[in-house]
Design a protein around this motif. Sequence first.
Motif, PDB file in Angstrom:
ATOM      1  N   LEU A 122       0.831  -1.199   0.000  1.00  0.00           N
ATOM      2  CA  LEU A 122       0.000   0.000   0.000  1.00  0.00           C
ATOM      3  C   LEU A 122       0.866   1.249   0.000  1.00  0.00           C
ATOM      4  CD1 LEU A 122      -2.756  -0.979   2.605  1.00  0.00           C
ATOM      5  CD2 LEU A 122      -2.821  -1.227   0.121  1.00  0.00           C
ATOM      6  N   GLN A 123       0.252   2.376  -0.332  1.00  0.00           N
ATOM      7  CA  GLN A 123       0.978   3.646  -0.269  1.00  0.00           C
ATOM      8  C   GLN A 123       1.427   3.927   1.157  1.00  0.00           C
ATOM      9  OE1 GLN A 123      -0.990   7.034  -1.944  1.00  0.00           O
ATOM     10  NE2 GLN A 123      -1.130   6.169  -3.998  1.00  0.00           N
TER      11      GLN A 123
ATOM     12  N   VAL B 188       5.807  -5.367   0.760  1.00  0.00           N
ATOM     13  CA  VAL B 188       6.414  -4.432   1.703  1.00  0.00           C
ATOM     14  C   VAL B 188       5.359  -4.019   2.718  1.00  0.00           C
ATOM     15  CG1 VAL B 188       7.632  -2.236   1.963  1.00  0.00           C
ATOM     16  CG2 VAL B 188       7.994  -3.627  -0.083  1.00  0.00           C
ATOM     17  N   ILE B 189       5.630  -4.269   4.002  1.00  0.00           N
ATOM     18  CA  ILE B 189       4.678  -3.994   5.078  1.00  0.00           C
ATOM     19  C   ILE B 189       5.262  -2.967   6.037  1.00  0.00           C
ATOM     20  CG2 ILE B 189       3.478  -4.978   7.075  1.00  0.00           C
ATOM     21  CD1 ILE B 189       3.327  -7.599   5.639  1.00  0.00           C
ATOM     22  N   ASP B 190       4.468  -1.969   6.365  1.00  0.00           N
ATOM     23  CA  ASP B 190       4.862  -0.964   7.355  1.00  0.00           C
ATOM     24  C   ASP B 190       4.618  -1.540   8.744  1.00  0.00           C
ATOM     25  OD1 ASP B 190       5.213   1.181   9.037  1.00  0.00           O
ATOM     26  OD2 ASP B 190       3.872   2.535   7.967  1.00  0.00           O
ATOM     27  N   ALA B 191       5.696  -1.798   9.487  1.00  0.00           N
ATOM     28  CA  ALA B 191       5.562  -2.394  10.816  1.00  0.00           C
ATOM     29  C   ALA B 191       4.800  -1.489  11.776  1.00  0.00           C
ATOM     30  CB  ALA B 191       6.944  -2.713  11.391  1.00  0.00           C
TER      31      ALA B 191
ATOM     32  N   GLY C 280       0.996  -2.249  12.585  1.00  0.00           N
ATOM     33  CA  GLY C 280       0.613  -3.324  13.493  1.00  0.00           C
ATOM     34  C   GLY C 280      -0.262  -4.372  12.842  1.00  0.00           C
ATOM     35  N   GLN C 281      -1.257  -4.844  13.595  1.00  0.00           N
ATOM     36  CA  GLN C 281      -2.101  -5.936  13.139  1.00  0.00           C
ATOM     37  C   GLN C 281      -2.898  -5.606  11.879  1.00  0.00           C
ATOM     38  OE1 GLN C 281      -2.371  -9.158  14.453  1.00  0.00           O
ATOM     39  NE2 GLN C 281      -0.500  -8.445  15.441  1.00  0.00           N
ATOM     40  N   GLN C 282      -3.113  -4.323  11.616  1.00  0.00           N
ATOM     41  CA  GLN C 282      -3.884  -3.927  10.426  1.00  0.00           C
ATOM     42  C   GLN C 282      -3.205  -4.374   9.141  1.00  0.00           C
ATOM     43  OE1 GLN C 282      -4.696   0.280  10.576  1.00  0.00           O
ATOM     44  NE2 GLN C 282      -5.043   0.240  12.782  1.00  0.00           N
ATOM     45  N   SER C 283      -1.878  -4.583   9.194  1.00  0.00           N
ATOM     46  CA  SER C 283      -1.145  -4.951   7.982  1.00  0.00           C
ATOM     47  C   SER C 283      -1.335  -6.415   7.601  1.00  0.00           C
ATOM     48  CB  SER C 283       0.344  -4.665   8.169  1.00  0.00           C
ATOM     49  OG  SER C 283       0.874  -5.447   9.226  1.00  0.00           O
ATOM     50  N   LEU C 284      -1.737  -7.255   8.537  1.00  0.00           N
ATOM     51  CA  LEU C 284      -1.794  -8.688   8.269  1.00  0.00           C
ATOM     52  C   LEU C 284      -2.948  -9.100   7.346  1.00  0.00           C
ATOM     53  CD1 LEU C 284      -0.715  -9.980  11.781  1.00  0.00           C
ATOM     54  CD2 LEU C 284       0.674  -9.573   9.751  1.00  0.00           C
TER      55      LEU C 284
ATOM     56  N   GLY D 131       4.096  -6.126  17.066  1.00  0.00           N
ATOM     57  CA  GLY D 131       3.158  -7.220  16.870  1.00  0.00           C
ATOM     58  C   GLY D 131       3.088  -7.725  15.446  1.00  0.00           C
ATOM     59  N   ALA D 132       3.220  -6.823  14.477  1.00  0.00           N
ATOM     60  CA  ALA D 132       3.145  -7.236  13.073  1.00  0.00           C
ATOM     61  C   ALA D 132       4.282  -8.178  12.720  1.00  0.00           C
ATOM     62  CB  ALA D 132       3.179  -6.003  12.164  1.00  0.00           C
TER      63      ALA D 132
END
Length: 439
Positions: free
Chosen positions: A107-108, A218-221, A224-228, A255-256
């Motif tokens: 995501l952006q 690519v995940i923004d740590a 948090g849990q919203q990225s999963l 948590g991510a």
Amino acid sequence: MFESLGDRLQGVFDSLRGRGRLTEDEVRAALREVRVALLEADVSLEVARDFTKRVQEKAVGSETLMSLQPDQRVIAIVHDELVELLGGKTAQPSLKNDANVWLLLGLQGAGKTTTAGKLAYKYKAQGRRPLLVAADTQRPAAREQLRVLGKQIGVPVLEVEDHETPARTRARLQEVLRTTYHDLVIVDTAGRLQIDEALMDAVAELKAELSPSETMLVIDAMTGQQSLPVAKTFDERVGVTGLIMTKLDGDARGGAALSARHVTGKPIYFAGMSEKIDGLEAFHPDRIAGRILGMGDVLTLIEKAKALEGDDEADAAATLKDFSLQDMLTQMQKIKRMGSFTEILKMIPGASRLLPPGAEIDEREIARIEAIISSMTERERRQPKLLNASRRKRIAAGSGTSVQDVNRLMKNYEQMKKVMKQLGRRPPGRGLPGRGLGR
């Protein structure tokens, strides 16, 4: 990022230390605290519950409870389970001799464009010949950002044009590869503020055309849990081979990172540790687990130090024998290039406990020391005995500090010089005289 979780877990284990034996009730009570610590760190409930269940099954056995050091056995079990939770063995993207195409999704705001530049920099340093493809036509200035990064690291950039079809992108890329040799193509794709059908259709079509060897999310740590759920959707719709966690140097709860492998089933390849172009590290589950539990991360520290090596043994021996203020300045500058002093201290086993919880080393003090030494002449740095009262007053004025600051620096320098002389006199393989180190 894992500091608060690490403090909580170390507090739990401190309550177990020093006991001759542990009962099952004591182990269960400690693991309840561990589960609470994981939940507070934004680890998903399912992951926290499964983790503590696995630890409890191994820890309540008679072999652990009746051992001479049951607390150490429990900590070892938690460490091993943390390593498994984070992915087990270190995983890295596959690399063939040539024709490697890596597609970056996300995501952006996740940090795709910056990560693309970091990957190109990292693998160029390893002898690869990367090519960056700026395929993000949605975010304003995304192509300009990648162009600037490419120029900074000396890597060419192929820019996708507005409204260009994936088939046209593939044809243009093939034309570039026919005329110029590149063995690693890194594609920065378009993102959205949230998942929608247009985004999924676009990246799926681009993937179908380019047939990448790796498709990395690519995940923004910090999210948090919203990225999963985002990760699961990308994997189901497009297919993901591995993850890159950015902003692991931030103040998110971690948590991510702790939940990502369990929830997605995909390995974490890299961790973004700073905004600098070299701030991308391979993700080592065992080292991260060691940091969380206060065991340090000596291997990463050694790797950082080796990357800055340049002095031969003769130079090192000369430094030990005649340690000057110039040597002190040089060593401080090398350490700064490895990262913040606080982060380096955390990599040394047990050293983090020397700082109060939440405490940080004042980097401004380091800057003051640099300013003071930099205000000296080269002769004064090499021959500190020249620093009389008038010279110290001049140095204080030139560095924007006080004479007391200069005097304090000189006192610390003299102490360091004595240590260096002791190190220079010790026999090979022996520690400091009288300290019993190295025996």
